[in-house]
Design a protein around this motif. Sequence first.
Motif, PDB file in Angstrom:
ATOM      1  N   VAL A   1       0.920  -1.165   0.195  1.00 54.82           N
ATOM      2  CA  VAL A   1      -0.050  -0.060   0.047  1.00 54.82           C
ATOM      3  C   VAL A   1       0.795   1.234   0.133  1.00 54.82           C
ATOM      4  CG1 VAL A   1      -1.917   1.371   1.376  1.00 54.82           C
ATOM      5  CG2 VAL A   1      -1.913  -1.276   1.020  1.00 54.82           C
ATOM      6  N   MET A   2       0.506   2.062  -0.696  1.00 51.91           N
ATOM      7  CA  MET A   2       1.370   3.428  -0.886  1.00 51.91           C
ATOM      8  C   MET A   2       0.541   4.328  -0.131  1.00 51.91           C
ATOM      9  SD  MET A   2       2.576   3.308  -4.864  1.00 51.91           S
ATOM     10  CE  MET A   2       3.546   4.855  -4.838  1.00 51.91           C
ATOM     11  N   ALA A   3       0.983   4.960   0.931  1.00 49.95           N
ATOM     12  CA  ALA A   3       0.004   5.705   1.872  1.00 49.95           C
ATOM     13  C   ALA A   3       0.719   7.056   1.680  1.00 49.95           C
ATOM     14  CB  ALA A   3       0.257   5.075   3.381  1.00 49.95           C
ATOM     15  N   ASP A   4      -0.460   7.966   2.031  1.00 52.41           N
ATOM     16  CA  ASP A   4      -0.013   9.523   2.041  1.00 52.41           C
ATOM     17  C   ASP A   4       1.027   9.851   0.977  1.00 52.41           C
ATOM     18  OD1 ASP A   4      -1.780   9.723   4.372  1.00 52.41           O
ATOM     19  OD2 ASP A   4      -0.410   8.909   5.591  1.00 52.41           O
ATOM     20  N   ILE A   5       0.862   9.508  -0.317  1.00 51.24           N
ATOM     21  CA  ILE A   5       1.458  10.073  -1.409  1.00 51.24           C
ATOM     22  C   ILE A   5       1.196  11.546  -1.416  1.00 51.24           C
ATOM     23  CG2 ILE A   5       2.049   9.965  -3.709  1.00 51.24           C
ATOM     24  CD1 ILE A   5       0.715   6.980  -3.450  1.00 51.24           C
ATOM     25  N   ARG A   6       2.177  12.339  -1.504  1.00 56.23           N
ATOM     26  CA  ARG A   6       2.011  13.878  -1.571  1.00 56.23           C
ATOM     27  C   ARG A   6       3.259  14.491  -1.817  1.00 56.23           C
ATOM     28  NH1 ARG A   6       3.525  11.642   2.995  1.00 56.23           N
ATOM     29  NH2 ARG A   6       4.790  12.709   4.617  1.00 56.23           N
ATOM     30  N   PRO A   7       3.164  15.688  -2.592  1.00 54.55           N
ATOM     31  CA  PRO A   7       4.357  16.254  -2.780  1.00 54.55           C
ATOM     32  C   PRO A   7       5.104  16.928  -1.534  1.00 54.55           C
ATOM     33  CG  PRO A   7       2.502  17.287  -4.101  1.00 54.55           C
ATOM     34  CD  PRO A   7       2.155  16.414  -3.150  1.00 54.55           C
ATOM     35  N   ARG A   8       6.306  17.004  -1.403  1.00 57.32           N
ATOM     36  CA  ARG A   8       7.010  17.171  -0.268  1.00 57.32           C
ATOM     37  C   ARG A   8       6.445  18.831   0.263  1.00 57.32           C
ATOM     38  NH1 ARG A   8      13.557  18.744   0.078  1.00 57.32           N
ATOM     39  NH2 ARG A   8      13.887  18.520   2.158  1.00 57.32           N
ATOM     40  N   GLY A   9       6.371  18.552   1.655  1.00 56.06           N
ATOM     41  CA  GLY A   9       6.001  19.814   2.162  1.00 56.06           C
ATOM     42  C   GLY A   9       4.191  19.822   2.593  1.00 56.06           C
TER      43      GLY A   9
END
Length: 234
Positions: free
Chosen positions: A51-59
């Motif tokens: 599971v790829m969790a909380d994928i987000r741009p840095r910051g």
Amino acid sequence: MLGHRWLEMTWRDALFLHWPVAPAVVAETLPDGVSVATHDGDAYLSVVAFVMADIRPRGVPLGLSFPELNLRTYVEGPDGPGVYFYNLDADDRVGVAVARRLFALPYYRATMEVTHERGEAPAGDDAVRFVSRRTHPGVSSARFDATYEPTGPPFTADSGSLDSFLVENYRFYADGTRLYRGEIDHDPWRLREGAADVRVNTLFEANGFESRTEAPIVRYAEPIAVSADRIRRA
């Protein structure tokens, strides 16, 4: 280390299933510029579910989460050693569409369900059930259904070991409109020996390989924070 961390995420519920194969089996499937990497004379094909969790741009504090399932092998490429992806099935319509439109990478939409169940191993950890059915139109169907759990204490792979060869990879290649590569960064994996009941696995046939009937090497991995750079031309 990455020069620029574009995305941050956590990988969890990770299952590694590894099968040794003759190098020639892999070599004939690779694009120009990529060659087979071996360990003690064997090439490997690996199914990886997580599971790829909380994928987000840095910051950015919050992000998306979805399961992914891939079939990969191990290669020497123009930018150094890494893994080569045959498929990246994901339960994320937008991400799959972007990856295919911009790079023609082998991402495919799938319906996936990841649940936790009471485990049977003496360690007493929860077991994970991972079910995937490819729904992408116009491509080979692919299904996967497995329940897996850790059976031993955590460890990190020794340098030069088979476990290190199979999991400590920080570069990947995929063949799209041209050969692309990506870079990731994370601490060493904390692995555990595992047990897996694989009821269905058609990823080999979907990618033109013969199905594997022998038992794989099974590894469960503890959650890990990952940074990723942009996908670039190899």
